[in-house]
Design an enzyme around this catalytic site. Structure first.
Site, PDB file in Angstrom:
ATOM      1  N   ASP A   1      -2.496  -8.789   3.094  1.00 16.93           N
ATOM      2  CA  ASP A   1      -3.062  -7.724   3.918  1.00 16.93           C
ATOM      3  C   ASP A   1      -3.384  -8.329   5.277  1.00 16.93           C
ATOM      4  OD1 ASP A   1      -4.626  -5.743   5.158  1.00 16.93           O
ATOM      5  OD2 ASP A   1      -5.283  -4.972   3.203  1.00 16.93           O
ATOM      6  N   LEU A   2      -2.677  -7.889   6.302  1.00 22.31           N
ATOM      7  CA  LEU A   2      -2.819  -8.482   7.630  1.00 22.31           C
ATOM      8  C   LEU A   2      -4.171  -8.189   8.272  1.00 22.31           C
ATOM      9  CD1 LEU A   2       0.740  -7.682   9.030  1.00 22.31           C
ATOM     10  CD2 LEU A   2      -0.106  -9.923   8.335  1.00 22.31           C
TER      11      LEU A   2
ATOM     12  N   LYS B   1      -0.231   3.440  18.694  1.00 21.46           N
ATOM     13  CA  LYS B   1       1.041   2.920  19.222  1.00 21.46           C
ATOM     14  C   LYS B   1       0.934   2.675  20.727  1.00 21.46           C
ATOM     15  CE  LYS B   1       3.285   2.589  15.384  1.00 21.46           C
ATOM     16  NZ  LYS B   1       3.550   1.266  14.815  1.00 21.46           N
TER      17      LYS B   1
ATOM     18  N   SER C   1       0.821  -1.214   0.000  1.00 24.86           N
ATOM     19  CA  SER C   1       0.000   0.000   0.000  1.00 24.86           C
ATOM     20  C   SER C   1       0.854   1.263   0.000  1.00 24.86           C
ATOM     21  CB  SER C   1      -0.929   0.015   1.221  1.00 24.86           C
ATOM     22  OG  SER C   1      -0.168   0.032   2.412  1.00 24.86           O
TER      23      SER C   1
ATOM     24  N   PHE D   1      12.467   7.499  17.057  1.00 21.12           N
ATOM     25  CA  PHE D   1      12.231   8.907  16.843  1.00 21.12           C
ATOM     26  C   PHE D   1      12.044   9.124  15.334  1.00 21.12           C
ATOM     27  CE2 PHE D   1      12.806   8.550  21.199  1.00 21.12           C
ATOM     28  CZ  PHE D   1      12.399   9.719  21.820  1.00 21.12           C
TER      29      PHE D   1
ATOM     30  N   ARG E   1       0.503  22.352  12.362  1.00 25.13           N
ATOM     31  CA  ARG E   1      -0.299  21.217  11.900  1.00 25.13           C
ATOM     32  C   ARG E   1      -0.886  20.504  13.117  1.00 25.13           C
ATOM     33  NH1 ARG E   1       3.014  17.024   8.329  1.00 25.13           N
ATOM     34  NH2 ARG E   1       4.179  16.994  10.280  1.00 25.13           N
TER      35      ARG E   1
ATOM     36  N   THR F   1       5.970   8.953  19.612  1.00 24.80           N
ATOM     37  CA  THR F   1       4.673   9.625  19.746  1.00 24.80           C
ATOM     38  C   THR F   1       3.927   9.150  20.991  1.00 24.80           C
ATOM     39  OG1 THR F   1       3.604   7.994  18.324  1.00 24.80           O
ATOM     40  CG2 THR F   1       4.328  10.020  17.270  1.00 24.80           C
TER      41      THR F   1
ATOM     42  N   TYR G   1      -2.846   8.204  15.312  1.00 24.90           N
ATOM     43  CA  TYR G   1      -1.641   7.399  15.069  1.00 24.90           C
ATOM     44  C   TYR G   1      -0.915   7.126  16.378  1.00 24.90           C
ATOM     45  CZ  TYR G   1       3.240   6.392  14.186  1.00 24.90           C
ATOM     46  OH  TYR G   1       4.493   5.838  14.248  1.00 24.90           O
TER      47      TYR G   1
ATOM     48  N   SER H   1       6.892   4.033  18.718  1.00 27.82           N
ATOM     49  CA  SER H   1       7.223   5.394  18.310  1.00 27.82           C
ATOM     50  C   SER H   1       7.322   6.318  19.511  1.00 27.82           C
ATOM     51  CB  SER H   1       6.114   5.901  17.378  1.00 27.82           C
ATOM     52  OG  SER H   1       6.192   7.290  17.201  1.00 27.82           O
TER      53      SER H   1
END
Length: 337
Positions: free
Chosen positions: A58-59, A154, A34, A178, A295, A127, A150, A125
């Site tokens: 596709d999992l 995680k 994808s 990072f 953003r 994040t 997102y 991540s």
């Protein structure tokens, strides 16, 4: 030993496959293509001299995941990269992120829990820290409310793994990285974003090449030295090597807990403007850019305290920002020929 790499034709996945094959592992890649291309397989073969096994899968399709593990019952470990990863896109389409990042993880763990033992490396991540209160960020920094779907996937992913390893024979390492940038020094593989890049560096290199008219810098009013957001940019090859070291730690039963967590970064924060100026230095090109509004989902600053990975894994990032940017620019020039 046979290792499954999900999302193995993606940016970080492909570089990790190279390092695994160089260490003698037998690799099976699954990827739904994808956000990448089948041509990445050629790049991996050109570097290592070996073609990894590949299945387009596709999992999100549970039965296909079950069938895959029936056919590959001898898999010893999984490195799980396959996930959607753009902060901005996740804000616009949260359900895509929850389906793609959570369901796929659950289906993989359901198969692994049936084994007598399994090693699982999770692509997490920074994040998960949200806007951390203190820099540099250590692994025991509090997990803040996620700034984007997102980031939330995680956090949830880490929680699912932590709960699962307690009651199964799975051992896991969560690698919180990072900002990966750069390309393999051979220029055989690198970052191949489909459509408009969501990450800073490919947008910079595409602008430098003339594919984009100018770069948008999201915000210059952050409380940072030059007003632009600060991140920890790590060369993708350094990152890939850390995955192999983490996997070997589990396979050799050196882990001291069922689930361990490591930050992977350089330990240095660089602002968006610093990255732009570094690109201008290594490329000799002036980069057209404009300042636009912040953003949604972006944080002010994030860079790693890497002491734990340095000490326990014996791993340290080797490449400088200049080296990483130079490799990204070389890669951009090669793919545009």
């Amino acid at each position: 030993m046979k290792i499954l790499v999900t999302g193995g034709l993606g940016f970080i996945g492909s570089h990790t496959v190279v390092e695994l094959q160089n260490e003698g592992f037998e690799v099976v890649i699954v990827d739904n293509l994808s956000n990448t291309s089948l041509s990445v397989l050629d790049g991996i073969q050109n570097i290592t001299g070996k073609v990894p096994a590949f299945e387009k899968l596709d999992l999100r399709e549970k039965e296909k995941v079950q069938n895959f593990f029936k056919r590959h019952h001898d898999i010893s470990g999984v490195i799980h990269f396959a996930a959607s990863k753009a902060v901005g896109e996740s804000v616009e389409d949260p359900l895509l992120y929850y389906e793609n990042n959570i369901n796929t993880l659950v289906y993989l763990l359901q198969e692994l829990q049936q084994k007598t033992e399994a090693s699982f490396i999770f692509s997490s991540s920074c994040t998960v820290y949200g806007q951390a209160e203190k820099m540099p960020i250590t692994e025991d920094a509090s997990i803040q409310t996620a700034m984007s779907p997102y980031g939330n996937t995680k956090q949830i992913g880490e929680e699912i793994i932590t709960d699962t390893v307690k009651v199964t024979n799975i051992n896991a390492i969560l690698l919180r990285y990072f900002n990966p940038i750069g390309a393999h020094p051979s220029t055989e593989i690198g970052e191949l974003p489909i459509g408009v890049p969501q990450n800073l560096v490919p947008f910079i290199t595409q602008t430098g090449f003339g594919l984009r008219t100018e770069l948008s810098v999201y915000g210059d009013d952050y409380p940072t030295p030059d007003g632009t957001a600060v991140r920890d940019y790590i060369h993708v090859v350094d990152l890939a090597k850390a995955h192999v070291i983490a996997l070997q730690r589990l396979l050799n039963k050196k882990n001291t807990a069922k689930v361990e967590t490591f930050n992977l970064g350089t330990g240095t924060g660089s602002s968006v403007l610093e990255v732009i100026h570094t690109f201008e230095k290594v490329s000799g090109k002036k980069l057209p850019y404009k300042i636009v509004g912040r953003r949604e989902g972006d944080i002010t600053s994030a860079y790693a305290n890497t002491d734990k990975a340095n000490t326990i894994l014996g791993w340290k990032a080797q490449s400088t920002l200049e080296e990483a940017m130079a490799s990204a620019w070389k890669w951009e020039q090669k793919i545009r020929k």
